[in-house]
Design an enzyme around this catalytic site. Structure first.
Site, mmCIF file in Angstrom:
data_model
loop_
_atom_site.group_PDB
_atom_site.id
_atom_site.type_symbol
_atom_site.label_atom_id
_atom_site.label_comp_id
_atom_site.label_asym_id
_atom_site.label_seq_id
_atom_site.Cartn_x
_atom_site.Cartn_y
_atom_site.Cartn_z
ATOM 1 N N GLU A 162 35.524 44.305 45.213
ATOM 2 C CA GLU A 162 34.276 44.641 44.507
ATOM 3 C C GLU A 162 34.501 44.579 42.988
ATOM 4 O O GLU A 162 35.452 45.140 42.481
ATOM 5 C CB GLU A 162 33.826 46.047 44.932
ATOM 6 C CG GLU A 162 32.491 46.448 44.368
ATOM 7 C CD GLU A 162 31.452 45.347 44.526
ATOM 8 O OE1 GLU A 162 31.164 44.950 45.660
ATOM 9 O OE2 GLU A 162 30.937 44.858 43.500
ATOM 10 N N LYS A 222 41.413 40.150 42.277
ATOM 11 C CA LYS A 222 40.852 41.437 41.850
ATOM 12 C C LYS A 222 41.817 42.145 40.897
ATOM 13 O O LYS A 222 41.412 42.639 39.837
ATOM 14 C CB LYS A 222 40.564 42.296 43.082
ATOM 15 C CG LYS A 222 40.117 43.713 42.779
ATOM 16 C CD LYS A 222 38.809 43.781 42.023
ATOM 17 C CE LYS A 222 38.576 45.184 41.494
ATOM 18 N NZ LYS A 222 37.388 45.288 40.652
ATOM 19 N N CYS A 278 40.311 52.661 38.041
ATOM 20 C CA CYS A 278 40.859 51.376 38.481
ATOM 21 C C CYS A 278 41.879 50.723 37.543
ATOM 22 O O CYS A 278 42.932 50.292 38.003
ATOM 23 C CB CYS A 278 39.726 50.390 38.720
ATOM 24 S SG CYS A 278 38.695 50.911 40.088
#
Ligand SMILES: NC(=O)c1ccc[n+]([C@@H]2O[C@H](COP(=O)([O-])OP(=O)(O)OC[C@H]3O[C@@H](n4cnc5c(N)ncnc54)[C@H](O)[C@@H]3O)[C@@H](O)[C@H]2O)c1
Length: 464
Positions: A162, A222, A278
């Site tokens: 995502e 990612k 993150c």
């Protein structure tokens, strides 16, 4: 293959908004988001949709439209897995706090627990989608667990990382730059699974933005994307310090540099340091993976992004101490903003936590105002650092309901989150409430210097 039932394990900042948008855009698909956190699920089901546990602009409207139509939140994980054709794993993957890889590697225990639960419960074939950010080659481990502990059903593993940013999650989900889907595209079954997920997104995302790759490229992309984004912030933050020494202004440098179409203007805003759940964890993970392959130069290169970020947070706090005549002991310092960025109530790794901790070590009294973060969260964040006792944190840190209240009797104010409302405060009123000289530290380059200096503030802004 048409997907009829989706289950998402993990109703957090990713699982909640992502599934809400999928449900809104695909009314014929039933989407059930499950979590072991009962309180979180209860909040997602709260009658008043404004009480859902995650604050994101526009999210409550999406939830309102789809909830109880084809979007469901539940704690019955087994039932949702059993019913689903496609299972998204969207659980947390924090940095390990113990054992091998402590402080660096991603802790995959939550992922493994999900895999074992899926294997135990599943009676029909499933497509398992990695939505969480995972180290490259995790799909291999997942497949191994599923195939060796399952009931003989077939699993296809896809990677669908995502890319949403908190604060703009709904917009990012509605209009993504791209959707990345990694799968076993060399086999017929793998291709079918990839196509099934492509069809879900194709309800609203143009086909040319649906990018399919092999699983390892998807997993690594990612981590790479987050490393590049964080690197830009650390790069401009490194320049901010040089600007302060040379009379250059980091905003002017950033504008001049960003207008080069090869570089681009996004993510070139200097600040007190990046936060969020993150960037740090994903870069540390990348560093760990590189080291484990013996790629020490690669590891050192990326680690520097984190070291620079730590330096920036420390340097900002140290500047406050130094400016306040080298001591903040017993002085009241108001912090405006606790969230790691505006338009979110997420505080994970927020720079504010570290600035507060540094100032508390210097015996300052801290007052915090944030428009969306709950008081308990602020204390929990400080307690988590384990620097001092919970009682001491409670005694030294006060949380208030308005910026004006925070300014009462304060020696200094530091802006730590770029909430829009801070720009429009009545700064004259704030000035009057403060002790003099009244110091104002802008850690986000949010405020206009000239108007603040005219009021009488001693003004410091990062990078100028
Ligand atoms: N937050 C972001 O902006 C963002 C963006 C992109 C990717 N990611 C990645 O997505 C993943 C999830 O992040 P998040 O911010 O949503 O985390 P989060 O902590 O907000 O949510 C994770 C949820 O999973 C639940 N959970 C954990 N184990 C479970 C289990 N076995 N069964 C059921 N529920 C379980 C937890 O209770 C929690 O509510 C992470 O890997 C993160 O790196 C996050």
């Amino acid at each position: 293959m048409k997907i009829k039932n989706i289950c998402c394990i993990g109703a957090g900042y990713v699982g909640g908004p992502t599934m809400a948008v999928i449900a809104q855009k695909c009314p014929e698909i039933n989407v059930t988001v499950v979590d072991i956190n009962e309180e979180r699920i209860k909040a997602w089901n709260d009658e008043d949709v404004e009480n859902i546990p995650i604050y994101e602009p526009g999210l409550s409207n999406v939830v309102k439209e789809a909830r109880d139509r084809n979007l469901f939140f539940s704690t019955d994980v087994d039932a949702a897995i059993d019913k689903a054709d496609m299972i998204f794993i969207s659980v947390n993957t924090p940095t390990k706090t113990y054992g091998i890889g402590k402080g660096m590697a991603a802790d995959l225990k939550y992922i493994e627990l999900c895999a074992r639960q899926i294997a135990r419960v599943s009676k029909t074939d499933k497509i398992v989608v990695e939505k969480s950010t995972l180290p490259v080659r995790t799909a291999e481990a997942l497949k191994n667990i599923l195939d060796n502990t399952g009931n003989g059903v077939n699993y296809q593993i896809l990677s669908n990382p995502e890319f949403l940013a908190e604060g703009t999650a709904v917009d990012d989900l509605m209009n993504p730059d791209r959707v990345l889907i990694g799968g076993d595209i060399d086999t017929t079954e793998g291709k079918k699974a990839v196509d099934a997920l492509v069809d879900v997104y194709a309800h609203w995302v143009p086909r040319e933005k649906l990018l399919t790759t092999n699983v390892w490229s998807s997993e690594l992309s990612k981590l790479t994307a987050n490393a590049f984004l964080a690197q830009r912030v650390s790069s401009i933050n490194a320049m901010s310090e040089l600007c302060e020494k040379t009379g250059a202004d980091v905003n002017e440098v950033s504008k001049a540099v960003g207008m080069d179409s090869r570089i681009g203007s996004k993510f070139l805003k200097s600040s007190v340091g990046f936060g969020g759940s993150c960037f740090q964890k994903d870069i540390l993970n990348l560093v760990y993976i590189s080291k484990s392959f013996g790629l020490h130069e690669v590891a050192d290169y990326w680690e520097q992004v984190i070291l620079m970020n730590d330096h920036q947070k420390r340097r900002f706090a140290a500047k406050i101490v130094q400016t306040l005549f080298n001591t903040v002991s017993g002085k009241k310092i108001a912090l405006l903003g606790w969230a790691f960025k505006k338009d979110t109530n997420d505080t994970r790794e927020s720079a504010a936590i570290y600035v507060a901790d540094y100032l508390l070590n210097e015996q300052a009294e801290i007052v915090v105002y944030d428009p969306k973060v709950k008081t308990e969260q602020i204390y929990a964040d400080l307690d988590y650092l384990n620097t001092r006792s919970s009682e001491e944190n409670k005694a030294k840190v006060k949380v208030v309901n308005t910026a004006y209240e925070s300014a009462k009797g304060a020696h200094a104010i530091a802006v730590l989150t770029e909430w829009d409302e801070f720009k429009d405060l009545d700064w004259e009123k704030i000035y009057k409430e403060m002790l003099k000289p009244a110091f104002l530290f802008d850690g986000r380059r949010l405020l206009e210097r000239s108007t603040k200096e005219k009021i009488g503030f001693e003004f410091y802004a990062i990078g100028s």
